[in-house]
Design a protein around this motif. Structure first.
Motif, mmCIF file in Angstrom:
data_model
loop_
_atom_site.group_PDB
_atom_site.id
_atom_site.type_symbol
_atom_site.label_atom_id
_atom_site.label_comp_id
_atom_site.label_asym_id
_atom_site.label_seq_id
_atom_site.Cartn_x
_atom_site.Cartn_y
_atom_site.Cartn_z
ATOM 1 N N ALA A 32 -31.974 31.946 28.143
ATOM 2 C CA ALA A 32 -32.273 33.339 27.801
ATOM 3 C C ALA A 32 -31.078 34.258 28.006
ATOM 4 C CB ALA A 32 -33.460 33.837 28.623
ATOM 5 N N ALA A 33 -30.280 33.975 29.029
ATOM 6 C CA ALA A 33 -29.141 34.841 29.333
ATOM 7 C C ALA A 33 -27.880 34.457 28.561
ATOM 8 C CB ALA A 33 -28.857 34.797 30.831
ATOM 9 N N GLY A 34 -27.921 33.333 27.863
ATOM 10 C CA GLY A 34 -26.721 32.890 27.168
ATOM 11 C C GLY A 34 -25.637 32.450 28.146
ATOM 12 N N LEU A 35 -26.039 31.714 29.174
ATOM 13 C CA LEU A 35 -25.096 31.283 30.204
ATOM 14 C C LEU A 35 -23.886 30.535 29.643
ATOM 15 C CD1 LEU A 35 -24.263 31.030 33.171
ATOM 16 C CD2 LEU A 35 -25.749 29.010 33.309
ATOM 17 N N PRO A 36 -24.059 29.589 28.713
ATOM 18 C CA PRO A 36 -22.878 28.870 28.216
ATOM 19 C C PRO A 36 -21.806 29.805 27.635
ATOM 20 C CG PRO A 36 -24.863 27.734 27.540
ATOM 21 C CD PRO A 36 -25.290 29.050 28.136
ATOM 22 N N GLU A 37 -22.236 30.816 26.911
ATOM 23 C CA GLU A 37 -21.284 31.764 26.332
ATOM 24 C C GLU A 37 -20.676 32.659 27.402
ATOM 25 O OE1 GLU A 37 -23.975 30.130 23.452
ATOM 26 O OE2 GLU A 37 -24.489 31.343 25.210
ATOM 27 N N ALA A 38 -21.485 33.115 28.337
ATOM 28 C CA ALA A 38 -21.003 34.029 29.379
ATOM 29 C C ALA A 38 -19.992 33.354 30.303
ATOM 30 C CB ALA A 38 -22.181 34.568 30.190
ATOM 31 N N ILE A 39 -20.285 32.145 30.758
ATOM 32 C CA ILE A 39 -19.386 31.463 31.694
ATOM 33 C C ILE A 39 -18.123 30.986 30.986
ATOM 34 C CG2 ILE A 39 -20.439 29.163 31.535
ATOM 35 C CD1 ILE A 39 -19.173 30.841 34.767
ATOM 36 N N ALA A 40 -18.163 30.834 29.663
ATOM 37 C CA ALA A 40 -16.984 30.407 28.909
ATOM 38 C C ALA A 40 -15.964 31.531 28.745
ATOM 39 C CB ALA A 40 -17.399 29.879 27.536
ATOM 40 N N GLU A 41 -16.380 32.761 28.970
ATOM 41 C CA GLU A 41 -15.462 33.894 28.831
ATOM 42 C C GLU A 41 -14.326 33.776 29.849
ATOM 43 O OE1 GLU A 41 -15.398 36.575 26.697
ATOM 44 O OE2 GLU A 41 -16.988 35.530 25.603
ATOM 45 N N PRO A 42 -13.084 34.017 29.423
ATOM 46 C CA PRO A 42 -11.945 33.881 30.348
ATOM 47 C C PRO A 42 -12.031 34.796 31.571
ATOM 48 C CG PRO A 42 -11.193 34.289 28.095
ATOM 49 C CD PRO A 42 -12.681 34.383 28.087
#
Length: 172
Positions: A32-42
């Protein structure tokens, strides 16, 4: 998910507190939070990295209650980003605990959702990367200091942690 601007940041940094009941919803929070995209941010902040560690830890023991790491299709990409961020952060007992428990899980389990040889190789490299963090001198000092202060996570790792990891922080 509601479009309120405070929801996603809360889900990414506060939803899991490590309680046993988090097992039922950790994967739902990640999705729901889009963790894969968020943690991938530099520029992922330390709060997001630490919370990701809590979610990953919960997903190491939630088999039968929720989605475990070996069942989570995006586990490898989340762990790769997580370990990359951990490598740049100062050690804490929470980070040491997350790295050690995820490494222990990666030692015993393999992804069930793919027969891809490269994916399994990435899984093994992640185990090595997490263990390398726990072996760093500064990380060992942080773990020992927390153990001396009776941090329950470090006490558990010292007394009941997987012996096959040979955690240097607790070798003596």
């Amino acid at each position: 998910m509601d479009d309120h601007p405070a929801i996603r940041p809360w889900l990414l940094r506060r939803a899991a507190d490590g309680d046993f009941l988090n097992s039922y919803f950790a994967h739902l929070v990640a999705r729901a939070a889009g963790l894969p995209e968020a943690i991938a941010e530099p520029g992922a902040d330390a709060e997001l990295v630490d919370h990701t560690g809590r979610i990953l830890h919960v997903m190491t023991y939630c088999e039968g209650m929720g989605t475990s790491l070996r069942h989570y299709p995006r586990a490898v990409e989340v762990m790769e980003a997580h370990v990359r961020h951990l490598e740049a952060l100062a050690p804490t007992s929470e980070r040491h605990f997350a790295a050690a428990t995820v490494a222990a899980y990666l030692t015993k389990e393999t992804p069930l959702w793919s027969d891809d040889t490269e994916l399994h190789a990435r899984w093994h490299r992640l185990r090595t990367s997490y263990l390398a963090l726990t072996d760093r001198t500064a990380w060992c000092h942080a773990a020992r200091k927390a153990f001396a202060a009776t941090d329950s996570r470090m006490t558990w790792l010292s007394n009941h942690g997987p012996s096959e990891l040979n955690l240097r922080a607790f070798a003596d």
